[in-house]
Design a protein around this motif. Sequence first.
Motif, PDB file in Angstrom:
ATOM      1  N   ASN A  20      94.907 183.035 111.417  1.00 43.44           N
ATOM      2  CA  ASN A  20      95.998 183.958 111.764  1.00 43.44           C
ATOM      3  C   ASN A  20      96.939 184.160 110.590  1.00 43.44           C
ATOM      4  O   ASN A  20      97.446 185.272 110.354  1.00 43.44           O
ATOM      5  N   GLY A  21      97.192 183.082 109.836  1.00 43.09           N
ATOM      6  CA  GLY A  21      98.052 183.217 108.668  1.00 43.09           C
ATOM      7  C   GLY A  21      97.447 184.115 107.612  1.00 43.09           C
ATOM      8  O   GLY A  21      98.165 184.893 106.963  1.00 43.09           O
ATOM      9  N   LEU A  22      96.132 184.045 107.429  1.00 48.26           N
ATOM     10  CA  LEU A  22      95.475 184.920 106.452  1.00 48.26           C
ATOM     11  C   LEU A  22      95.500 186.375 106.906  1.00 48.26           C
ATOM     12  O   LEU A  22      95.721 187.288 106.101  1.00 48.26           O
ATOM     13  N   TRP A  23      95.271 186.605 108.199  1.00 46.89           N
ATOM     14  CA  TRP A  23      95.362 187.984 108.704  1.00 46.89           C
ATOM     15  C   TRP A  23      96.759 188.544 108.449  1.00 46.89           C
ATOM     16  O   TRP A  23      96.921 189.666 107.965  1.00 46.89           O
ATOM     17  N   GLN A  24      97.783 187.772 108.782  1.00 46.01           N
ATOM     18  CA  GLN A  24      99.157 188.231 108.612  1.00 46.01           C
ATOM     19  C   GLN A  24      99.529 188.397 107.142  1.00 46.01           C
ATOM     20  O   GLN A  24     100.409 189.192 106.820  1.00 46.01           O
ATOM     21  N   SER A  25      98.840 187.666 106.266  1.00 48.06           N
ATOM     22  CA  SER A  25      99.145 187.762 104.838  1.00 48.06           C
ATOM     23  C   SER A  25      98.461 188.947 104.177  1.00 48.06           C
ATOM     24  O   SER A  25      98.672 189.186 102.980  1.00 48.06           O
ATOM     25  N   GLY A  26      97.629 189.681 104.903  1.00 53.58           N
ATOM     26  CA  GLY A  26      97.020 190.892 104.366  1.00 53.58           C
ATOM     27  C   GLY A  26      95.537 190.833 104.146  1.00 53.58           C
ATOM     28  O   GLY A  26      94.977 191.709 103.463  1.00 53.58           O
ATOM     29  N   ALA A  27      94.846 189.841 104.700  1.00 55.01           N
ATOM     30  CA  ALA A  27      93.392 189.770 104.540  1.00 55.01           C
ATOM     31  C   ALA A  27      92.728 190.933 105.261  1.00 55.01           C
ATOM     32  O   ALA A  27      93.116 191.296 106.373  1.00 55.01           O
ATOM     33  N   GLU A  28      91.715 191.515 104.621  1.00 54.35           N
ATOM     34  CA  GLU A  28      90.999 192.648 105.204  1.00 54.35           C
ATOM     35  C   GLU A  28      89.760 192.200 105.977  1.00 54.35           C
ATOM     36  O   GLU A  28      89.318 192.896 106.888  1.00 54.35           O
ATOM     37  N   ALA A  29      89.185 191.082 105.612  1.00 59.10           N
ATOM     38  CA  ALA A  29      88.012 190.520 106.304  1.00 59.10           C
ATOM     39  C   ALA A  29      87.988 189.026 106.020  1.00 59.10           C
ATOM     40  O   ALA A  29      88.370 188.583 104.935  1.00 59.10           O
ATOM     41  N   ILE A  30      87.537 188.256 107.005  1.00 55.06           N
ATOM     42  CA  ILE A  30      87.552 186.799 106.896  1.00 55.06           C
ATOM     43  C   ILE A  30      86.233 186.246 107.442  1.00 55.06           C
ATOM     44  O   ILE A  30      85.689 186.776 108.423  1.00 55.06           O
ATOM     45  N   ALA A  31      85.757 185.181 106.815  1.00 53.04           N
ATOM     46  CA  ALA A  31      84.577 184.451 107.298  1.00 53.04           C
ATOM     47  C   ALA A  31      84.825 182.957 107.118  1.00 53.04           C
ATOM     48  O   ALA A  31      85.486 182.539 106.159  1.00 53.04           O
ATOM     49  N   ILE A  32      84.313 182.169 108.062  1.00 54.70           N
ATOM     50  CA  ILE A  32      84.407 180.711 107.982  1.00 54.70           C
ATOM     51  C   ILE A  32      82.995 180.158 107.885  1.00 54.70           C
ATOM     52  O   ILE A  32      82.161 180.404 108.761  1.00 54.70           O
ATOM     53  N   ASN A  33      82.742 179.436 106.802  1.00 56.88           N
ATOM     54  CA  ASN A  33      81.400 178.874 106.558  1.00 56.88           C
ATOM     55  C   ASN A  33      80.327 179.949 106.652  1.00 56.88           C
ATOM     56  O   ASN A  33      79.250 179.733 107.202  1.00 56.88           O
ATOM     57  N   GLY A  34      80.651 181.124 106.134  1.00 56.78           N
ATOM     58  CA  GLY A  34      79.683 182.214 106.121  1.00 56.78           C
ATOM     59  C   GLY A  34      79.562 182.980 107.412  1.00 56.78           C
ATOM     60  O   GLY A  34      78.723 183.880 107.520  1.00 56.78           O
ATOM     61  N   GLN A  35      80.392 182.686 108.414  1.00 55.78           N
ATOM     62  CA  GLN A  35      80.335 183.377 109.697  1.00 55.78           C
ATOM     63  C   GLN A  35      81.516 184.338 109.784  1.00 55.78           C
ATOM     64  O   GLN A  35      82.673 183.931 109.784  1.00 55.78           O
ATOM     65  N   ARG A  36      81.204 185.611 109.895  1.00 54.82           N
ATOM     66  CA  ARG A  36      82.220 186.663 109.886  1.00 54.82           C
ATOM     67  C   ARG A  36      83.052 186.635 111.164  1.00 54.82           C
ATOM     68  O   ARG A  36      82.520 186.469 112.271  1.00 54.82           O
ATOM     69  N   LEU A  37      84.350 186.812 111.000  1.00 58.52           N
ATOM     70  CA  LEU A  37      85.252 186.865 112.137  1.00 58.52           C
ATOM     71  C   LEU A  37      85.579 188.313 112.468  1.00 58.52           C
ATOM     72  O   LEU A  37      85.681 189.159 111.584  1.00 58.52           O
ATOM     73  N   THR A  38      85.740 188.573 113.743  1.00 56.60           N
ATOM     74  CA  THR A  38      86.134 189.896 114.211  1.00 56.60           C
ATOM     75  C   THR A  38      87.377 189.767 115.081  1.00 56.60           C
ATOM     76  O   THR A  38      87.900 188.670 115.281  1.00 56.60           O
ATOM     77  N   ALA A  39      87.833 190.895 115.600  1.00 58.20           N
ATOM     78  CA  ALA A  39      89.007 190.870 116.462  1.00 58.20           C
ATOM     79  C   ALA A  39      88.749 190.132 117.771  1.00 58.20           C
ATOM     80  O   ALA A  39      89.696 189.745 118.460  1.00 58.20           O
ATOM     81  N   LEU A  40      87.467 189.939 118.127  1.00 51.70           N
ATOM     82  CA  LEU A  40      87.123 189.267 119.376  1.00 51.70           C
ATOM     83  C   LEU A  40      86.607 187.852 119.151  1.00 51.70           C
ATOM     84  O   LEU A  40      86.162 187.205 120.094  1.00 51.70           O
ATOM     85  N   SER A  41      86.678 187.354 117.918  1.00 46.31           N
ATOM     86  CA  SER A  41      86.184 186.006 117.635  1.00 46.31           C
ATOM     87  C   SER A  41      87.104 184.963 118.258  1.00 46.31           C
ATOM     88  O   SER A  41      88.314 185.147 118.346  1.00 46.31           O
ATOM     89  N   ALA A  42      86.488 183.871 118.668  1.00 50.67           N
ATOM     90  CA  ALA A  42      87.230 182.769 119.286  1.00 50.67           C
ATOM     91  C   ALA A  42      86.932 181.486 118.529  1.00 50.67           C
ATOM     92  O   ALA A  42      85.777 181.196 118.216  1.00 50.67           O
ATOM     93  N   ILE A  43      87.985 180.738 118.230  1.00 55.48           N
ATOM     94  CA  ILE A  43      87.859 179.430 117.587  1.00 55.48           C
ATOM     95  C   ILE A  43      88.264 178.394 118.617  1.00 55.48           C
ATOM     96  O   ILE A  43      89.422 178.323 119.023  1.00 55.48           O
ATOM     97  N   ARG A  44      87.294 177.594 119.037  1.00 57.46           N
ATOM     98  CA  ARG A  44      87.540 176.612 120.094  1.00 57.46           C
ATOM     99  C   ARG A  44      86.993 175.253 119.664  1.00 57.46           C
ATOM    100  O   ARG A  44      86.406 175.116 118.600  1.00 57.46           O
TER     101      ARG A  44
END
Length: 286
Positions: free
Chosen positions: A170-194
């Motif tokens: 969330n901090g990266l999105w708010q800081s201006g990131a255009e696209a994010i991936a964790i360990n090579g897995q792309r995140l979208t607006a519907l991604s969930a981290i649990r």
Amino acid sequence: MSLLTTVMEHSLDEGYAEASARRRSEGRDGLPRTLKAKLGLAAGLVLAALVVTLGAAEARVAAPVVAKEREELIDRVNAETSTADTLEADVDELRKDVGERQRKALQEHGGDQGGLVALLSGATPVEGPGIKLVVDDAEDTDQGGGGPRESTGFADTGRVRDRDMQRVVNGLWQSGAEAIAINGQRLTALSAIRAAGDAILVDNRPLVPPYTVQAVGDGKKLVTAFQDSADGQYLQALHESFDIRTSISEQEKVRLPAAPSLIVRTAEPQAADTGSGAADTGKGTS
């Protein structure tokens, strides 16, 4: 010296010597002497030999059966494993086909903004400058320390948790990131981290530490904005208080894959309703 001399000359205790002499005088020393006792000993030896022989024969007869059953179990396990691998490959192929169809649908029905919609939804790969943020558990993950992190249900304060990664993303999105991936897995607006036990899941897929977060955007601005944000300061506090390891660096080129599975949703504005129902509820579509 007298004690040593006594021990050397009388190595056998006198009580044992008397008992041995008494047994010899009573005729109870050594092998049985009577015919009845000898026959009993012989019968016992024959019975023991018979039991051992029967046990060996049964084991020899049962050995091929056990080996055959073992081979059958191995064959069944191998067959089921092969079937599971085939089904898993089919699932991957179907998932790729569904993802490709969804990406094409976004591009075809997005109008002039189809490319932008596909990019923002994670339907296409992204390449460009950005940053690389690595978050890892502390070297000693069993450390204590108390504080709010432990009192809110954390059994291990040196381990990265799902809520930590949520704040980082969330901090990266708010800081201006255009696209994010964790360990090579792309995140979208519907991604969930649990969380599932001690594991962190992203869209129900487990992650293995260290957690490498890649973000596309202006690298210098992203680093500065994230470190100055509340979420960046939260990550720094985890490092200082619980020895969670972090590192952030600018990257000239970051390549993120497309999201493996997309859920395409469309929304249409609700038609104006002059009836009392719309006026009373004041609700619209979402």
